[in-house]
Each structure stands twice: as C-alpha cells, then as structure tokens.
Design a protein around this motif. Structure first.
Motif, mmCIF file in Angstrom:
data_model
loop_
_atom_site.group_PDB
_atom_site.id
_atom_site.type_symbol
_atom_site.label_atom_id
_atom_site.label_comp_id
_atom_site.label_asym_id
_atom_site.label_seq_id
_atom_site.Cartn_x
_atom_site.Cartn_y
_atom_site.Cartn_z
ATOM 1 N N ALA A 82 0.822 -1.205 0.000
ATOM 2 C CA ALA A 82 0.000 0.000 0.000
ATOM 3 C C ALA A 82 0.858 1.258 0.000
ATOM 4 N N LEU A 83 2.137 1.126 0.384
ATOM 5 C CA LEU A 83 3.046 2.273 0.399
ATOM 6 C C LEU A 83 3.598 2.601 -0.988
ATOM 7 N N THR A 84 3.366 1.732 -1.967
ATOM 8 C CA THR A 84 3.931 1.961 -3.300
ATOM 9 C C THR A 84 3.482 3.295 -3.878
ATOM 10 N N ALA A 85 2.201 3.624 -3.741
ATOM 11 C CA ALA A 85 1.686 4.859 -4.345
ATOM 12 C C ALA A 85 2.345 6.109 -3.766
ATOM 13 N N PRO A 86 2.374 6.313 -2.424
ATOM 14 C CA PRO A 86 3.036 7.514 -1.919
ATOM 15 C C PRO A 86 4.533 7.546 -2.190
ATOM 16 N N LEU A 87 5.176 6.395 -2.193
ATOM 17 C CA LEU A 87 6.597 6.364 -2.543
ATOM 18 C C LEU A 87 6.798 6.742 -4.015
ATOM 19 N N ARG A 115 11.625 14.652 -27.685
ATOM 20 C CA ARG A 115 12.546 13.533 -27.573
ATOM 21 C C ARG A 115 11.813 12.214 -27.389
ATOM 22 N N GLY A 116 10.616 12.275 -26.876
ATOM 23 C CA GLY A 116 9.889 11.065 -26.546
ATOM 24 C C GLY A 116 9.667 11.016 -25.049
ATOM 25 N N PRO A 117 9.034 9.978 -24.545
ATOM 26 C CA PRO A 117 8.736 9.899 -23.115
ATOM 27 C C PRO A 117 9.998 9.803 -22.280
ATOM 28 N N VAL A 118 9.926 10.315 -21.068
ATOM 29 C CA VAL A 118 11.002 10.125 -20.113
ATOM 30 C C VAL A 118 11.096 8.633 -19.802
ATOM 31 N N LEU A 119 12.310 8.110 -19.835
ATOM 32 C CA LEU A 119 12.530 6.679 -19.600
ATOM 33 C C LEU A 119 13.065 6.477 -18.190
ATOM 34 N N LEU A 120 12.265 5.862 -17.339
ATOM 35 C CA LEU A 120 12.688 5.550 -15.978
ATOM 36 C C LEU A 120 13.293 4.152 -15.967
ATOM 37 N N VAL A 121 14.573 4.086 -15.635
ATOM 38 C CA VAL A 121 15.289 2.804 -15.626
ATOM 39 C C VAL A 121 15.586 2.429 -14.183
ATOM 40 N N PRO A 122 14.868 1.467 -13.609
ATOM 41 C CA PRO A 122 15.117 1.096 -12.215
ATOM 42 C C PRO A 122 16.412 0.294 -12.065
ATOM 43 N N VAL A 123 17.111 0.559 -10.960
ATOM 44 C CA VAL A 123 18.266 -0.265 -10.603
ATOM 45 C C VAL A 123 17.731 -1.605 -10.113
ATOM 46 N N PRO A 124 18.140 -2.716 -10.727
ATOM 47 C CA PRO A 124 17.513 -4.001 -10.368
ATOM 48 C C PRO A 124 18.006 -4.538 -9.035
ATOM 49 N N ASP A 136 10.151 -6.668 -6.528
ATOM 50 C CA ASP A 136 11.312 -5.808 -6.781
ATOM 51 C C ASP A 136 10.907 -4.388 -6.403
ATOM 52 N N PRO A 137 11.342 -3.889 -5.240
ATOM 53 C CA PRO A 137 10.844 -2.597 -4.754
ATOM 54 C C PRO A 137 11.097 -1.436 -5.708
ATOM 55 N N ALA A 138 12.299 -1.324 -6.250
ATOM 56 C CA ALA A 138 12.616 -0.180 -7.111
ATOM 57 C C ALA A 138 11.756 -0.185 -8.370
ATOM 58 N N ARG A 139 11.561 -1.349 -8.946
ATOM 59 C CA ARG A 139 10.743 -1.423 -10.164
ATOM 60 C C ARG A 139 9.286 -1.086 -9.850
ATOM 61 N N ARG A 140 8.794 -1.564 -8.719
ATOM 62 C CA ARG A 140 7.408 -1.297 -8.356
ATOM 63 C C ARG A 140 7.186 0.203 -8.127
ATOM 64 N N ILE A 141 8.125 0.851 -7.427
ATOM 65 C CA ILE A 141 8.004 2.289 -7.182
ATOM 66 C C ILE A 141 8.162 3.066 -8.485
ATOM 67 N N ALA A 142 9.044 2.592 -9.378
ATOM 68 C CA ALA A 142 9.226 3.263 -10.674
ATOM 69 C C ALA A 142 7.928 3.259 -11.476
ATOM 70 N N LEU A 205 17.798 7.203 -14.207
ATOM 71 C CA LEU A 205 17.973 6.036 -13.349
ATOM 72 C C LEU A 205 17.193 6.257 -12.062
ATOM 73 N N VAL A 206 16.480 5.261 -11.593
ATOM 74 C CA VAL A 206 15.685 5.429 -10.379
ATOM 75 C C VAL A 206 15.936 4.280 -9.416
ATOM 76 N N ASP A 207 15.879 4.616 -8.124
ATOM 77 C CA ASP A 207 16.019 3.616 -7.071
ATOM 78 C C ASP A 207 15.263 4.123 -5.851
ATOM 79 N N ASP A 208 15.033 3.238 -4.897
ATOM 80 C CA ASP A 208 14.350 3.697 -3.691
ATOM 81 C C ASP A 208 15.291 4.449 -2.768
ATOM 82 N N LEU A 209 16.581 4.085 -2.758
ATOM 83 C CA LEU A 209 17.501 4.638 -1.772
ATOM 84 C C LEU A 209 18.903 4.785 -2.354
ATOM 85 N N MET A 210 19.597 5.867 -1.993
ATOM 86 C CA MET A 210 21.019 6.014 -2.285
ATOM 87 C C MET A 210 21.760 6.221 -0.973
#
Length: 283
Positions: A82-87, A115-124, A136-142, A205-210
């Motif tokens: 349920a936290l996926t949406a706010p994240l 250029r086309g759509p912004v491409l969000l590439v999750p760190v696997p 896969d948290p990063a992909r789900r949040i992406a 590039l997207v991830d949940d945490l750095m």
C-alpha cells in the motif's frame, strides 16, 4: 454476531493498513505527518561523500531517516505494498527536479515531448532478493512514479533493461569503496535494450535509496556503455564528434557545470538518500 465482527475486522485489515508505514499510528497508509516527511519538501540534489567517479546527477525526495526510513523498509522488507503509491509520488517529484536541472523539465517541456517519453530505468535488485521479498521494490516504485508523471502531464514509461551479469556480495556490511569494487561490471543492459534507450527521451535512473552511490554509478556505467555501443553501430565514424569530445566524454549541462562538451544523457532520482548526502546543498 461476534464471529461476524471478527470476520469484518480481518477483511478490513486486508484492505486497509493496520498502521501508518512511517510512525505506526492510526489505520492509514501514511499519516499526514509522515506523508509530509516523505514528499513535503522540494527534492534536492544529493551527493554522497565520497562521491564515486561516474555518478550521475542525483535528486532525492527526502532524507533517509525516521519516518521515511521506516516507510521504505516496510515497503521493501515487509511487503507493505500500500506504500507503493506515496513512494511513487515522492520519486516522481525527484524525477521532475532532475529533469528541470538538466533543462528537460517543465521549463523546457517541449524538449521532453520532442525527444519522446522520459525513460525511468530502475536499478535491479539481486534475483535472490526478489525471490526472498516477493517483489522488486525499485521497479514497483518506478511504475508508480511513471503513472504519477503521466497524470501530471509528463510522458513517461518504465524501461527495466538492466540485468545482473553475475552475483554480488551482500552490500549491507560493506563500505563505500568496497561497494564500488563489489559492483564493478555487475550490471549490463539486456539484449535489445540499447536500441530502446537510444530511441526514447531522457533517461532517468531510479532507485528507492542512495547511500554510497555505488549502485547508481554502476548502473550509469552500464547504460552509457550500451548507448555508446548502439550509437557507434549506427554512426561508426562519428563524423560530427571531435577528438576532444570523445576524450572528455559526456557531461551534464546545467547551471553549475559550465559549457559541457555534450549534454549528459542520464540523470538519477531516488526516494531517499542518506542525510550526509544533503550537506553539499548548504554551500
């Protein structure tokens, strides 16, 4: 009657979270206070110390502490989906900040559309971690962030093209340099992904945490290598590229970068970064 009440309580526990993902109070996904901690402030540039060579420009929505830390851990490790949406909303804000600094954002919205759509590439995540967590948290949040960007007028899609080439050691007990060595050469773009990267819009590039930036640095290396390979296959002589341009490599065009050789085609965004990463913004 009592059995019916217990059945109804169990059913509502499945639909509504039993507690706030940040502070543990109330029957809500995130209480107003925790939602403000996650998305209430403008996303900021974040730089780990030491900053790994090759790390793209990173923007983070929040500091990894207190309620934000609790929410990310609840989503990642306990599967509180349920936290996926706010994240995702928080991540979308960080993506917008990165696009603005790269001059691809709302101030230059036409460039994004052209250029086309912004491409969000999750760190696997590592395959074993995905199996253990069940997602896969990063992909789900992406995916949630891409939906939020589209809802607010920015064309976006998730391009999950990064793959692990070999197993890596658990990073939790490793320092910054050890993490860089552990991840060196660990990621690659899946076959055919290079064409998708070159054919779309800005790559974020997207991830949940750095924390140390090692994962984002390795992911950026893999993306740059794939894009360079795809372009050289199409333009083998690189007729318009001078020797100095090839030597210097890509650089982010932005207010603090001067007249870079060419515009860096990759930036990064995360939901949260270690608090020390924000100290650079005080200077």
């Amino acid at each position: 009657m009592r059995g019916l009440r217990e059945w109804w309580r169990d059913l509502t526990d499945l639909v509504l979270p039993a507690e706030c993902g940040g502070c543990g109070r109330g029957r809500t996904v995130l209480c107003p206070r925790c939602r403000t901690a996650l998305s209430g402030a403008a996303p900021c540039r974040a730089r780990p110390v030491p900053e790994p060579p090759g790390l793209p420009v990173v923007h983070a929505a929040a500091r990894y502490a207190d309620e934000v830390r609790a929410a990310l851990l609840a989503h990642k490790e306990r599967g509180v989906l349920a936290l996926t949406a706010p994240l995702g909303v928080a991540l979308a804000g960080a993506v917008r900040a990165g696009l603005r600094e790269a001059r691809w954002g709302p101030g230059d919205a036409g460039a994004v559309r052209a250029r086309g759509p912004v491409l969000l590439v999750p760190v696997p995540s590592a395959p074993r971690a995905v199996r253990t967590r069940g997602h896969d948290p990063a992909r789900r949040i992406a995916l949630a962030a891409a939906g939020e960007l589209r809802r607010t007028g920015t064309s976006a899609r998730v391009l999950a093209v990064l793959r692990q080439r070999h197993a890596v050691a658990d990073q939790s007990e490793l320092g910054a340099r050890q993490r860089l060595r552990n991840l060196a050469g660990a990621l690659a773009v899946a076959p055919g992904g290079d064409r998708l990267l070159c054919g779309g819009g800005p790559v974020v590039l997207v991830d949940d945490l750095m924390t140390t930036g090692a994962s984002l640095t390795e992911a950026a290396r893999a993306l740059r290598a794939a894009r360079a390979g795809a372009k050289s296959a199409v333009y083998p002589s690189s007729a318009g590229e001078g020797r100095e341009e090839r030597k210097a490599g890509p650089r982010m065009a932005g207010p603090n970068e001067g007249g870079g050789v060419i515009r860096e085609a990759i930036c990064a965004a995360v939901v949260a970064a270690s608090p020390d990463s924000f100290e650079i913004n005080r200077n």
